[in-house]
Write a protein that holds these residues in place. Structure first.
Motif, PDB file in Angstrom:
ATOM      1  N   LEU A  18       0.821  -1.211   0.000  1.00 48.57           N
ATOM      2  CA  LEU A  18       0.000   0.000   0.000  1.00 48.57           C
ATOM      3  C   LEU A  18       0.858   1.265   0.000  1.00 48.57           C
ATOM      4  O   LEU A  18       0.557   2.226  -0.716  1.00 48.57           O
ATOM      5  CB  LEU A  18      -0.979  -0.008   1.175  1.00 48.57           C
ATOM      6  N   CYS A  19       1.919   1.275   0.782  1.00 50.19           N
ATOM      7  CA  CYS A  19       2.803   2.449   0.776  1.00 50.19           C
ATOM      8  C   CYS A  19       3.497   2.600  -0.574  1.00 50.19           C
ATOM      9  O   CYS A  19       3.630   3.717  -1.086  1.00 50.19           O
ATOM     10  CB  CYS A  19       3.840   2.337   1.892  1.00 50.19           C
ATOM     11  N   LEU A  96      -1.453  -1.435  10.010  1.00 51.31           N
ATOM     12  CA  LEU A  96      -2.473  -0.586   9.399  1.00 51.31           C
ATOM     13  C   LEU A  96      -2.182   0.912   9.482  1.00 51.31           C
ATOM     14  O   LEU A  96      -2.457   1.623   8.508  1.00 51.31           O
ATOM     15  CB  LEU A  96      -3.850  -0.917   9.983  1.00 51.31           C
ATOM     16  N   ALA A  99       0.289   1.534   6.680  1.00 50.32           N
ATOM     17  CA  ALA A  99      -0.259   1.122   5.386  1.00 50.32           C
ATOM     18  C   ALA A  99      -1.275   2.138   4.876  1.00 50.32           C
ATOM     19  O   ALA A  99      -1.214   2.568   3.714  1.00 50.32           O
ATOM     20  CB  ALA A  99      -0.899  -0.262   5.501  1.00 50.32           C
ATOM     21  N   ILE A 100      -2.174   2.557   5.754  1.00 50.13           N
ATOM     22  CA  ILE A 100      -3.231   3.482   5.336  1.00 50.13           C
ATOM     23  C   ILE A 100      -2.707   4.906   5.207  1.00 50.13           C
ATOM     24  O   ILE A 100      -2.967   5.581   4.210  1.00 50.13           O
ATOM     25  CB  ILE A 100      -4.427   3.395   6.302  1.00 50.13           C
ATOM     26  N   SER A 101      -1.955   5.360   6.204  1.00 52.33           N
ATOM     27  CA  SER A 101      -1.437   6.738   6.115  1.00 52.33           C
ATOM     28  C   SER A 101      -0.404   6.860   5.001  1.00 52.33           C
ATOM     29  O   SER A 101      -0.324   7.897   4.341  1.00 52.33           O
ATOM     30  CB  SER A 101      -0.849   7.191   7.453  1.00 52.33           C
ATOM     31  N   LEU A 103      -0.329   5.115   2.136  1.00 52.61           N
ATOM     32  CA  LEU A 103      -1.048   5.120   0.862  1.00 52.61           C
ATOM     33  C   LEU A 103      -1.643   6.487   0.579  1.00 52.61           C
ATOM     34  O   LEU A 103      -1.391   7.091  -0.474  1.00 52.61           O
ATOM     35  CB  LEU A 103      -2.159   4.064   0.881  1.00 52.61           C
ATOM     36  N   THR A 104      -2.424   6.993   1.521  1.00 45.94           N
ATOM     37  CA  THR A 104      -3.146   8.236   1.260  1.00 45.94           C
ATOM     38  C   THR A 104      -2.239   9.460   1.260  1.00 45.94           C
ATOM     39  O   THR A 104      -2.382  10.340   0.405  1.00 45.94           O
ATOM     40  CB  THR A 104      -4.300   8.425   2.259  1.00 45.94           C
ATOM     41  N   GLY A 144       2.140   7.779  11.166  1.00 45.27           N
ATOM     42  CA  GLY A 144       1.711   6.401  10.915  1.00 45.27           C
ATOM     43  C   GLY A 144       2.844   5.414  11.103  1.00 45.27           C
ATOM     44  O   GLY A 144       2.664   4.338  11.686  1.00 45.27           O
ATOM     45  N   SER A 148       2.976   2.509  13.962  1.00 49.95           N
ATOM     46  CA  SER A 148       3.173   1.099  13.617  1.00 49.95           C
ATOM     47  C   SER A 148       4.375   0.508  14.335  1.00 49.95           C
ATOM     48  O   SER A 148       4.320  -0.619  14.836  1.00 49.95           O
ATOM     49  CB  SER A 148       3.330   0.938  12.097  1.00 49.95           C
TER      50      SER A 148
END
Length: 157
Positions: A18-19, A96, A99-101, A103-104, A144, A148
């Motif tokens: 995702l990153c 997460l 992964a989420i921060s 990506l966005t 993020g 993690s």
């Protein structure tokens, strides 16, 4: 089959994938903007390079997280440990935040960098100001990553 190890590796894969995906998209935005400028003014390559490369840092953060997980479960140390399903899920959930921060923030950082490239092409003296805006987006990827890492250190195998 070690189900906990599978969960942990899924977490590592999500962080890396995702990153890396976010970084690829972000660099695509900023790189396209920079190529437009460079087609007219190739001497501005140095000014554009940092703004193009900046969204790539999230991919590095995801890779770092995945690397830490691989070390924790012994894949890189040569002795793979038995990971309980509970610990494996904890590791997966620990991934997460980055992964989420990652990506966005990489995607949005690419957009901010593309706008900064437009500014820097017309006003080269403002290129560092554009970097400041891009660094503000980076802050959330760093948070993020830190979250993690802290969560990973709490998981007992």
């Amino acid at each position: 089959m070690n189900l906990g190890l599978l969960y942990a590796l899924i977490g590592a894969g999500l962080a890396i994938f995702l990153c890396g995906t976010g970084s690829s998209i972000g660099i695509g935005y900023s790189g396209s903007a920079a190529n437009g400028v460079l087609s007219e003014e190739p001497e501005k390559f140095g000014t554009m390079l940092l703004l193009v490369a900046l969204p790539g840092t999230q991919g590095i953060y995801g890779f770092l997280t995945g690397f830490l997980i691989m070390m924790k479960v012994g894949i890189l140390g040569g002795q793979i440990v038995t990971v309980s399903p509970s610990a494996g899920l904890q590791i997966l959930l620990s991934c997460l935040p980055i992964a989420i921060s990652g990506l966005t923030s990489a995607i949005y950082q690419g957009r901010v960098c593309a706008a900064g490239i437009s500014v820097a092409s017309k006003h080269p003296e403002a290129s560092m100001r554009a970097m400041v805006y891009a660094a503000m987006v980076e802050t959330y990827a760093v948070l993020g990553l830190v979250a993690s890492i802290f969560l990973l250190f709490v998981v007992k195998i």
